[in-house]
Enzyme design. Sequence first.
Site, PDB file in Angstrom:
ATOM      1  N   ASP A  50      12.767 -35.896   5.703  1.00 22.68           N
ATOM      2  CA  ASP A  50      12.719 -34.586   5.039  1.00 22.68           C
ATOM      3  C   ASP A  50      11.306 -34.201   4.656  1.00 22.68           C
ATOM      4  O   ASP A  50      10.980 -33.022   4.510  1.00 22.68           O
ATOM      5  CB  ASP A  50      13.627 -34.584   3.814  1.00 22.68           C
ATOM      6  CG  ASP A  50      15.067 -34.540   4.276  1.00 22.68           C
ATOM      7  OD1 ASP A  50      15.619 -35.599   4.586  1.00 22.68           O
ATOM      8  OD2 ASP A  50      15.611 -33.426   4.400  1.00 22.68           O
TER       9      ASP A  50
ATOM     10  N   ASN B  76      13.654 -39.443   2.958  1.00 21.95           N
ATOM     11  CA  ASN B  76      14.820 -39.143   3.790  1.00 21.95           C
ATOM     12  C   ASN B  76      16.072 -39.394   2.947  1.00 21.95           C
ATOM     13  O   ASN B  76      15.976 -39.804   1.780  1.00 21.95           O
ATOM     14  CB  ASN B  76      14.811 -39.998   5.062  1.00 21.95           C
ATOM     15  CG  ASN B  76      15.843 -39.513   6.078  1.00 21.95           C
ATOM     16  OD1 ASN B  76      15.959 -38.304   6.348  1.00 21.95           O
ATOM     17  ND2 ASN B  76      16.623 -40.418   6.638  1.00 21.95           N
TER      18      ASN B  76
ATOM     19  N   ARG C 248      16.395 -25.720  -2.198  1.00 26.24           N
ATOM     20  CA  ARG C 248      16.359 -27.196  -2.121  1.00 26.24           C
ATOM     21  C   ARG C 248      14.894 -27.644  -2.175  1.00 26.24           C
ATOM     22  O   ARG C 248      14.052 -27.083  -1.462  1.00 26.24           O
ATOM     23  CB  ARG C 248      17.017 -27.697  -0.817  1.00 26.24           C
ATOM     24  CG  ARG C 248      18.508 -27.364  -0.760  1.00 26.24           C
ATOM     25  CD  ARG C 248      19.213 -28.146   0.338  1.00 26.24           C
ATOM     26  NE  ARG C 248      19.382 -29.533  -0.020  1.00 26.24           N
ATOM     27  CZ  ARG C 248      19.810 -30.469   0.840  1.00 26.24           C
ATOM     28  NH1 ARG C 248      20.089 -30.156   2.088  1.00 26.24           N
ATOM     29  NH2 ARG C 248      19.963 -31.721   0.442  1.00 26.24           N
TER      30      ARG C 248
END
Length: 343
Positions: free
Chosen positions: A235, A245, A87
């Site tokens: 994030d 985010n 990711r």
Amino acid sequence: MKTIEWKNGKVILIDQTMLPLKEVYIETSDYLRVAEAIRVLSVRGAPAIGVAAAYAVALAVAQSSAKSTPELLQEIEEAIKIIGATRPTAVNLFWALERMRKRAHVSSHLAVSRLKRVLKEEADKIAEEELEMSRQMGEYGAGLIEDGDNILTHCNAGSLATVDYGTALAVIRSAHNQGKRIHVYADETRPLLQGARLTTWELMKENIPVTLICDNMAGYFMSLGKIDKVVVGADRIAANGDVANKIGTYSVAVLAKEHDIPFYVAAPISTIDTSLPDGGRIPIEERAPDEVVGFGGNRVATEGIKVANPAFDITPNRLVAGIITDRGVLRPPYDTSISGLFA
Ligand code: MRU
């Protein structure tokens, strides 16, 4: 409840794709299985992804049959490459992998068996530190919450997104534990419904009052004066305080500004990426179209429809009233307050 644990040479993860309908655990000694769990969001949320990545490296090392330390170091590099490709947005993934890599390299004088132990200890340390950071954020953030507050949150920034306790939900938990009568509005958070599935599950377990709303209802509730504060996770936070985010966070921040509602971000310092000057450089993950055209295998959209599915957005620093970290609450101007943290 711990989201991630190491027991008897295995990593145990609660499979978040199954919640809240089923409480199923993934138990594995295969680091590729952990990498896959990160990719498909069985483990998700920036700090939890970081800890899972560290344990994945520890598993790769534990399972290795390398005969020499240079051989093991080579295998670690290969594992880090695979885990790092799962990711792109949550910087905690790369932060944790870099810590494991550094630890391996400063320990390169050790024999294989000793190096294996050292890397498992480093992963444990990362997990323990994340938990401690959650508690600290809770303490600092609770000071911003008043008795009677209605707090809106987006996505899941709770125990499930960390080792335990959370980031945004750590603030909410601490305020609740201090006896403040608070109530939470949880955005459902399309497309994967982390708010509807995970945030409500966590808060209801602890009897913290929570109401689930669809993402498009937040503005209406703000206009009615029913929301006093917004607290979300992150994030990745750039050096100037721009925040990546979950998709939809930016819309909530704009709405909060319009209604004069303080918008707070809670994140450990492992989420701050000082190598990026602003949010425009943060890579935004694009996920598969099938997440948008339906849910849980049930299709709702017309066959053949073109779909866009960015998993995150960027909230510019000017919309952020404060960043609640494990070292205290940062205030604008963020380039100064963030650089002060790392000075
Ligand atoms: O795609 P996800 O579920 O991993 O996204 C998670 C979020 O956006 C959270 O808000 C963020 O990671 C903060 S978690 C403490």
